[in-house]
Design a protein around this motif. Structure first.
Motif, PDB file in Angstrom:
ATOM      1  N   SER A   1      10.747  -3.526  -8.506  1.00  0.00           N
ATOM      2  CA  SER A   1      10.770  -2.574  -9.614  1.00  0.00           C
ATOM      3  C   SER A   1      11.581  -1.327  -9.302  1.00  0.00           C
ATOM      4  O   SER A   1      12.184  -0.731 -10.198  1.00  0.00           O
ATOM      5  N   ILE A   2      11.613  -0.905  -8.039  1.00  0.00           N
ATOM      6  CA  ILE A   2      12.354   0.318  -7.710  1.00  0.00           C
ATOM      7  C   ILE A   2      13.796   0.044  -7.322  1.00  0.00           C
ATOM      8  O   ILE A   2      14.638   0.937  -7.422  1.00  0.00           O
TER       9      ILE A   2
ATOM     10  N   GLN B   1       3.520  -2.041 -13.538  1.00  0.00           N
ATOM     11  CA  GLN B   1       4.876  -2.025 -13.012  1.00  0.00           C
ATOM     12  C   GLN B   1       5.878  -2.480 -14.071  1.00  0.00           C
ATOM     13  O   GLN B   1       5.643  -3.438 -14.811  1.00  0.00           O
TER      14      GLN B   1
ATOM     15  N   ILE C   1      10.218   8.884  -8.159  1.00  0.00           N
ATOM     16  CA  ILE C   1       9.179   7.862  -7.997  1.00  0.00           C
ATOM     17  C   ILE C   1       7.835   8.529  -7.737  1.00  0.00           C
ATOM     18  O   ILE C   1       7.700   9.348  -6.823  1.00  0.00           O
TER      19      ILE C   1
ATOM     20  N   SER D   1       3.409   3.186  -2.051  1.00  0.00           N
ATOM     21  CA  SER D   1       1.966   2.910  -2.095  1.00  0.00           C
ATOM     22  C   SER D   1       1.644   1.491  -1.665  1.00  0.00           C
ATOM     23  O   SER D   1       0.552   1.225  -1.155  1.00  0.00           O
ATOM     24  N   ASP D   2       2.596   0.551  -1.854  1.00  0.00           N
ATOM     25  CA  ASP D   2       2.366  -0.840  -1.454  1.00  0.00           C
ATOM     26  C   ASP D   2       3.439  -1.354  -0.502  1.00  0.00           C
ATOM     27  O   ASP D   2       3.550  -2.568  -0.292  1.00  0.00           O
TER      28      ASP D   2
ATOM     29  N   ASN E   1       1.810  -7.079  -4.304  1.00  0.00           N
ATOM     30  CA  ASN E   1       2.077  -5.746  -4.844  1.00  0.00           C
ATOM     31  C   ASN E   1       3.308  -5.123  -4.209  1.00  0.00           C
ATOM     32  O   ASN E   1       4.091  -4.431  -4.874  1.00  0.00           O
TER      33      ASN E   1
ATOM     34  N   TYR F   1       6.870   4.899 -12.050  1.00  0.00           N
ATOM     35  CA  TYR F   1       5.471   5.104 -11.682  1.00  0.00           C
ATOM     36  C   TYR F   1       4.959   3.899 -10.906  1.00  0.00           C
ATOM     37  O   TYR F   1       5.079   2.757 -11.354  1.00  0.00           O
ATOM     38  N   GLN F   2       4.378   4.146  -9.737  1.00  0.00           N
ATOM     39  CA  GLN F   2       3.656   3.124  -9.005  1.00  0.00           C
ATOM     40  C   GLN F   2       2.164   3.340  -9.251  1.00  0.00           C
ATOM     41  O   GLN F   2       1.730   4.445  -9.557  1.00  0.00           O
TER      42      GLN F   2
ATOM     43  N   GLU G   1       6.620  -3.897  -6.157  1.00  0.00           N
ATOM     44  CA  GLU G   1       7.111  -2.520  -6.045  1.00  0.00           C
ATOM     45  C   GLU G   1       8.561  -2.505  -5.604  1.00  0.00           C
ATOM     46  O   GLU G   1       9.388  -1.772  -6.167  1.00  0.00           O
TER      47      GLU G   1
ATOM     48  N   GLU H   1       4.052   8.113  -6.409  1.00  0.00           N
ATOM     49  CA  GLU H   1       3.318   7.273  -5.448  1.00  0.00           C
ATOM     50  C   GLU H   1       4.259   6.321  -4.712  1.00  0.00           C
ATOM     51  O   GLU H   1       3.978   5.130  -4.553  1.00  0.00           O
TER      52      GLU H   1
END
Length: 402
Positions: free
Chosen positions: A284-285, A193, A301, A306-307, A277, A188-189, A281, A303
Motif C-alpha cells: 500500500s505504501i 488499507q 504516513i 506498524s506492521d 499485514n 493511513y496504517q 502495508e 503509523e
C-alpha cells in the motif's frame, strides 16, 4: 517540495503548530538535504514524528489530509467543509475558524498558501509567491479580494476555494500550486488499507510497477508479480439512459504472485486479502513512495512501520535520504518504531519531531529534537526518550500495577 506546514485550532492543536522541513542551523550531516535555489539552506528529504498515543500525531496527518480535500473539491453553497475540528476545551476557540498554511517550492520558486475556514464557509484564502526572492501577492480572498478575477470568483461558492476554481479557468500560478498539493499522498496504517490506489498507479505506469516489484523483492517477500482479476458483482440499468441496456458492475481483485523454488507448485497467486499485514502495508505504501521518488512529491504516513520489520522501515527511509533522491521526494511519517530514532546513521536532529499533550488543558505541542538543548549529534537518544527526557511518552514510568 514542502517547506513547512502549520495548523491552528484543529483537534488538540489550539496554538499554531509548525512542521518544518527547513534544516536547522546545526552541524549535522547534509546527505539528507536537497539543494534548491529558492532556499539558501535547502530542504530536508524526510522527517519522523514520535509521541505518546493521543498526543496529536494523527491529527497532524489529518490536518494535511483535510487541507487536500478542502482545496481540491467544488462544493455547493452551504455544504459543510470537512475537517472543521476546533479545539473544544476552550470557549475562546470552539467557534473560531481553523487556520492552515502550506509553503512549497515549485520550479525553484517559494509559494505560500493559507486558508482559514469554519464548518460552513472559507473565511479567508491567500496565495503568495517569491520570484527573485521577493514576496508578492497572487490573490487574497477577503474584504478586498485583491488579485481575484471577479468573473472567476462569481463561480466560487463560500465552501469552495478560489484556488480550485481559478485552476479550472487556466490560472497558471494557481494551477501550479494545486498540482503540487495533489502530489502530496496521505496514507493511513491501522485503518482499512488502500491497495487499489497503488495498484492503479502501477497499472498506469510500468516504471512505478517495476519500482514496486523491486521493493517487494528487496523486502524478501517472495513476490514476483501482481495483477488484477475483474469479478462481476452485479448489474443495473441507468435511470438517465434506460434504453442503453444493462451495465455490468465489476470490481478488481488484486492478486500477488509468489515464487517457490523447492515446492511442487513453483508459482502461485494469492488474493491480497490473504497476505500478512506487513505485506499489505508494504504494497500500500510502495505505490505512492515509488511515484514520489520517480516524479517528486511528498508522502505522509500515519503509523509508519506498524506492521513492518524495523530493518524494512529503515530501508524505506534510506530511499529518501540517499543522494539518488534527486527529484524532490519527501517522506513525513509518524511512528512508534524507536529503531528509527537514530541520529548516528539515519537522521539529523532536525528530522526528528515530537508531539506532547498537556494533561491539564488538553493542548498538544509539536517540537523537534534540534530545539532541545544538550543533545549532541551522533549520540544514542533512545534511552533518553524512553525515560521521558523529551516529554513525548505515556506516563507509565513507575506504575507497577493497575
Amino acid at each position: 517540495m514542502m517547506v513547512d506546514f502549520s495548523v491552528q485550532n484543529f483537534g488538540p492543536f489550539r496554538e499554531r503548530a509548525v512542521l518544518s522541513m527547513e534544516p536547522a542551523p546545526i552541524s549535522d550531516d547534509e546527505y539528507s538535504i536537497q539543494d534548491t535555489p529558492a532556499l539558501k539552506n535547502g530542504l530536508l528529504k524526510s522527517a519522523v514524528i514520535f509521541g505518546a498515543n493521543a498526543s496529536g500525531k494523527t491529527f497532524l496527518v489529518d490536518a494535511i489530509g483535510c487541507l487536500k480535500e478542502i482545496v481540491d473539491n467544488a462544493r455547493p453553497e452551504g455544504d459543510p467543509l470537512p475537517g472543521y475540528i476546533p479545539f473544544a476545551l476552550s470557549q475562546e476557540t470552539v467557534s473560531e475558524p481553523t487556520s492552515m498554511e502550506l509553503r512549497m517550492v515549485i520550479d525553484d520558486v517559494l509559494y505560500t498558501y493559507t486558508i482559514s475556514y469554519n464548518e460552513r464557509c472559507i473565511v479567508s484564502e491567500t496565495l503568495f509567491h517569491s520570484p527573485n526572492g521577493r514576496k508578492a501577492l497572487i490573490f487574497r480572498r477577503g474584504d478586498d479580494n485583491k488579485g481575484i478575477d471577479p468573473d472567476v470568483f462569481a463561480k466560487v461558492s463560500s465552501a469552495t476555494t478560489y484556488l480550485y476554481i481559478a485552476t479550472d479557468y487556466n490560472d497558471r500560478l494557481c494551477g501550479a500550486v494545486l498540482r503540487e498539493i495533489r502530489k502530496i499522498s496521505v496514507i493511513y496504517q491501522g485503518r482499512e488499507q488502500d491497495t487499489r490506489s497503488p495498484f492503479m498507479l502501477a497499472q498506469n505506469d510500468p516504471e512505478i510497477k517495476g519500482m514496486m516489484l523491486s521493493a517487494l523483492d528487496a523486502a524478501d517477500l517472495g513476490i514476483r508479480d501482481f495483477y488484477g482479476e475483474d469479478r462481476i458483482v452485479g448489474s443495473y440499468i441507468p435511470k438517465h439512459n434506460p434504453s442503453g441496456g444493462e451495465v455490468v458492475r465489476k470490481i478488481t481483485d488484486i492478486r500477488l504472485l509468489h515464487g517457490f523454488r523447492n515446492a511442487d507448485v513453483q508459482d502461485m497467486a494469492f488474493p491480497i486479502s490473504m497476505e500478512s499485514n506487513g505485506t499489505i502495508e508494504m504494497f500500500s505504501i510502495m505505490g505512492p513512495i515509488s511515484s514520489a521518488l520517480k516524479d517528486g512529491g511528498t508522502v505522509i504516513i500515519d503509523e509508519f512501520g506498524s506492521d513492518l520489520h524495523p530493518l524494512l522501515s529503515r530501508w524505506l527511509v534510506g530511499l529518501f535520504n540517499t543522494e539518488a533522491n534527486t527529484n524532490g521526494a519527501q517522506l513525513i511519517a509518524n511512528t512508534h518504531d524507536i529503531s528509527l530514532m537514530d541520529i548516528r546513521e539515519l537522521f539529523r536532529r532536525d528530522q526528528i519531531w515530537f508531539t506532547s499533550k498537556d494533561r491539564g488543558n488538553g493542548e498538544a505541542t509539536l517540537y523537534s529534537l534540534a530545539q532541545i538543548k544538550g543533545i549532541r549529534k551522533k549520540s544514542d537518544i533512545r534511552d533518553d526518550y524512553l525515560m521521558g527526557r523529551f516529554s513525548a511518552i505515556p506516563s507509565v514510568i513507575g506504575v507497577s500495577k493497575l
